[in-house]
Design a protein around this motif. Structure first.
Motif, mmCIF file in Angstrom:
data_model
loop_
_atom_site.group_PDB
_atom_site.id
_atom_site.type_symbol
_atom_site.label_atom_id
_atom_site.label_comp_id
_atom_site.label_asym_id
_atom_site.label_seq_id
_atom_site.Cartn_x
_atom_site.Cartn_y
_atom_site.Cartn_z
ATOM 1 N N LYS A 85 -2.303 4.893 5.765
ATOM 2 C CA LYS A 85 -2.964 4.402 6.987
ATOM 3 C C LYS A 85 -1.953 3.891 8.009
ATOM 4 N N ARG A 86 -0.674 4.172 7.764
ATOM 5 C CA ARG A 86 0.421 3.821 8.667
ATOM 6 C C ARG A 86 0.653 2.317 8.772
ATOM 7 N N TYR A 87 0.403 1.617 7.694
ATOM 8 C CA TYR A 87 0.781 0.214 7.599
ATOM 9 C C TYR A 87 2.245 0.121 7.154
ATOM 10 N N ARG A 88 2.896 -0.905 7.607
ATOM 11 C CA ARG A 88 4.227 -1.209 7.084
ATOM 12 C C ARG A 88 4.045 -2.201 5.944
ATOM 13 N N VAL A 89 4.501 -1.830 4.762
ATOM 14 C CA VAL A 89 4.188 -2.580 3.546
ATOM 15 C C VAL A 89 5.434 -3.317 3.057
ATOM 16 N N PHE A 90 5.224 -4.587 2.667
ATOM 17 C CA PHE A 90 6.256 -5.407 2.043
ATOM 18 C C PHE A 90 5.712 -5.854 0.686
ATOM 19 N N GLN A 91 6.514 -5.737 -0.340
ATOM 20 C CA GLN A 91 6.035 -6.001 -1.692
ATOM 21 C C GLN A 91 7.049 -6.858 -2.435
ATOM 22 N N GLU A 92 6.518 -7.836 -3.160
ATOM 23 C CA GLU A 92 7.366 -8.717 -3.972
ATOM 24 C C GLU A 92 6.606 -9.060 -5.239
ATOM 25 N N GLY A 93 6.985 -8.432 -6.327
ATOM 26 C CA GLY A 93 6.302 -8.667 -7.596
ATOM 27 C C GLY A 93 4.843 -8.260 -7.539
ATOM 28 N N ASP A 94 3.971 -9.200 -7.798
ATOM 29 C CA ASP A 94 2.530 -8.948 -7.794
ATOM 30 C C ASP A 94 1.889 -9.263 -6.439
ATOM 31 N N SER A 95 2.690 -9.510 -5.424
ATOM 32 C CA SER A 95 2.170 -9.841 -4.093
ATOM 33 C C SER A 95 2.517 -8.730 -3.106
ATOM 34 N N LEU A 96 1.640 -8.572 -2.139
ATOM 35 C CA LEU A 96 1.838 -7.522 -1.123
ATOM 36 C C LEU A 96 1.402 -8.056 0.241
ATOM 37 N N TYR A 97 2.166 -7.664 1.217
ATOM 38 C CA TYR A 97 1.799 -7.952 2.617
ATOM 39 C C TYR A 97 2.005 -6.673 3.422
#
Length: 460
Positions: A151-163
């Motif tokens: 969906k063209r989101y920019r994704v940031f991921q750290e362990g079990d968390s996502l933004y």
């Protein structure tokens, strides 16, 4: 010394931020200034700008005063005859620009900085504050990340968390709008300080330099042409079959100080000549002179003057001596350039009506009309701020379009056997909700657990 300086500067800085910046960044102040600019701009459009004192005395008399108070004295005292160059109007523009700048640095830049900073939700209770959230019994951060990237989101991921976020351009849009408005204000101020307006009435065949300046900014001298002028090659009028004016034209040449032609253009109403930032508009016309011949004398040219006939049209006249001692003569009257001239004797009796090339007898002398010489009325303007203003308006349209882009944010957390997803947006709430629900449905289908209910908690 350092401590003393800090003890002095910190209170001053706090006072400046608390009072000055907060005052300038107040939306109510910006709206009030914008309304004032609009009001005075309307007055500058309604009231004729840069006219002569006699014009204002005739059109804004003291008795009766327009609206009971607006007389020529009030108008000139307030500077309403040149609104856009008055100190108070320029002060309003500067104050409005300062308000936009303060708002940009105290609100828009911090909002953009906050939007670019990503943070993760570590506790389920944080999702309860979101406008849209869901608690699932299945799902994973990795699978959600793939759906969001599609969906063209920019994704940031750290362990079990996502933004994830998209539409950051929507946060940049208001800054672009503010910057474009500052550019427009700068262009307006620059044009007011360096521009000028002049009017010239020039007979056919004459060369002139811009001299009759009726309105100019304090720095306009550099914009007035010094090394070139305008030669009027010819002026003529096209008439309708009924005798009315269809259009009037001026064939103009731009010439240097040695009378060498640099540029040439035939202008008419709504088609001006532009050269080195100066624009020549066709605005008026007149009859400059008449060429006549008495018996076998050489052809001589007499100037014609516009006569005051109390607003009942326009007519020009001159007097032709028919005796060497000037004891007798004839009056010539013309109302247009079609060539028809009325000839009156010394007693005011109409002798004849002649056209170009025709002759008549008056006071025992054969008077031949050779030609009527027209004059072109030109309005000359220079506004160096126009390109800046146009650039600002172009940028303003881009900024407005950018501002309509939604800035959407999504958070996710895997906590034990529960999967939390939530999001928010600054506009297009319904479309965002549909998008999130579609993502959750896809996430649910990918896990192949159709019997597990999808629980959504909606908060407004």
């Amino acid at each position: 010394m350092t401590l003393d300086n800090q003890s002095v500067s910190n209170p001053v800085g706090r006072w400046f931020r608390r009072y000055i910046l907060s005052f300038l960044a107040d939306l109510r102040l910006a709206i009030a200034l914008l309304l004032a600019i609009a009001l005075f701009s309307i007055s500058g459009t309604i009231i004729e700008q840069g006219q002569s004192l006699a014009f204002y005395q005739a059109n804004y008399p003291e008795n009766p005063a327009l609206f009971g108070f607006l007389t020529w004295k009030v108008l000139l005292f307030l500077g309403l005859d040149h609104v856009y160059r008055t100190w108070w109007f320029l002060s309003i523009l500067v104050l409005f620009g300062s308000s936009l700048t303060a708002c940009t640095f105290t609100r828009q830049f911090p909002a953009l900085k906050a939007a670019r900073r990503w943070n993760y939700y570590k506790e389920p209770r944080q999702f309860q504050k979101l406008a849209l959230s869901a608690e699932l019994e299945t799902g994973s951060v990795n699978s959600l990340s793939q759906l969001l990237q599609a969906k063209r989101y920019r994704v940031f991921q750290e362990g079990d968390s996502l933004y994830a976020r998209k539409g950051i351009v929507g946060r940049i849009g208001p800054i672009v709008v503010h910057a474009s408005m500052l550019i427009i204000l700068a262009g307006s101020i620059w044009g007011a300080m360096t521009g000028f307006m002049a009017q010239e009435m020039v007979p056919s065949g004459k060369t002139f330099h811009v001299r009759n300046i009726i309105d100019a900014g304090p720095w306009a001298k550099s914009q007035v042409p010094q090394d070139w002028g305008i030669h009027v090659n010819r002026f003529w009028i096209d008439y309708t079959p009924e005798g009315g004016i269809d259009q009037f034209y001026s064939d103009l040449s731009v010439v240097d100080n040695q009378e060498q032609e640099i540029d040439r253009e035939t202008i008419y109403v709504n088609k001006p000549l532009r050269h080195q930032g100066v624009t020549f508009y066709q605005t008026d016309w007149g009859i400059a002179a008449v060429q006549v011949q008495l018996n076998n004398s050489p052809i001589f040219q007499l100037p014609m003057a516009k006569l005051d006939i109390q607003g009942n049209g326009r007519i020009w006249g001159t007097w032709v001596p028919t005796k060497p001692d000037l004891s007798e003569g004839a009056s010539l009257l013309a109302k247009d350039l079609q060539g028809t001239v009325l000839v009156y004797d010394a007693k005011g009796k109409l002798v004849s009506t002649v056209r170009s090339g025709m002759s008549t007898q008056v006071n025992g002398v054969n008077l031949r009309l050779k030609e009527l010489i027209g004059s072109t009325g030109l309005q000359i303007k220079a506004d160096p701020g126009i390109p800046i203003v146009y650039t600002g308006f172009g940028l303003l349209m881009v900024g407005v379009i950018m501002s309509y882009v939604s800035h959407s944010q999504i958070w996710a957390l895997q906590k034990g056997d529960r999967f939390y997803v939530g999001g928010r947006t600054n506009r297009a709430q319904v479309s965002f909700e549909r998008e999130v629900i579609e993502i959750l449905d896809r996430l649910h289908e990918d896990k192949s657990t159709p019997d597990v209910p999808l629980q959504e908690a909606m908060q407004v």
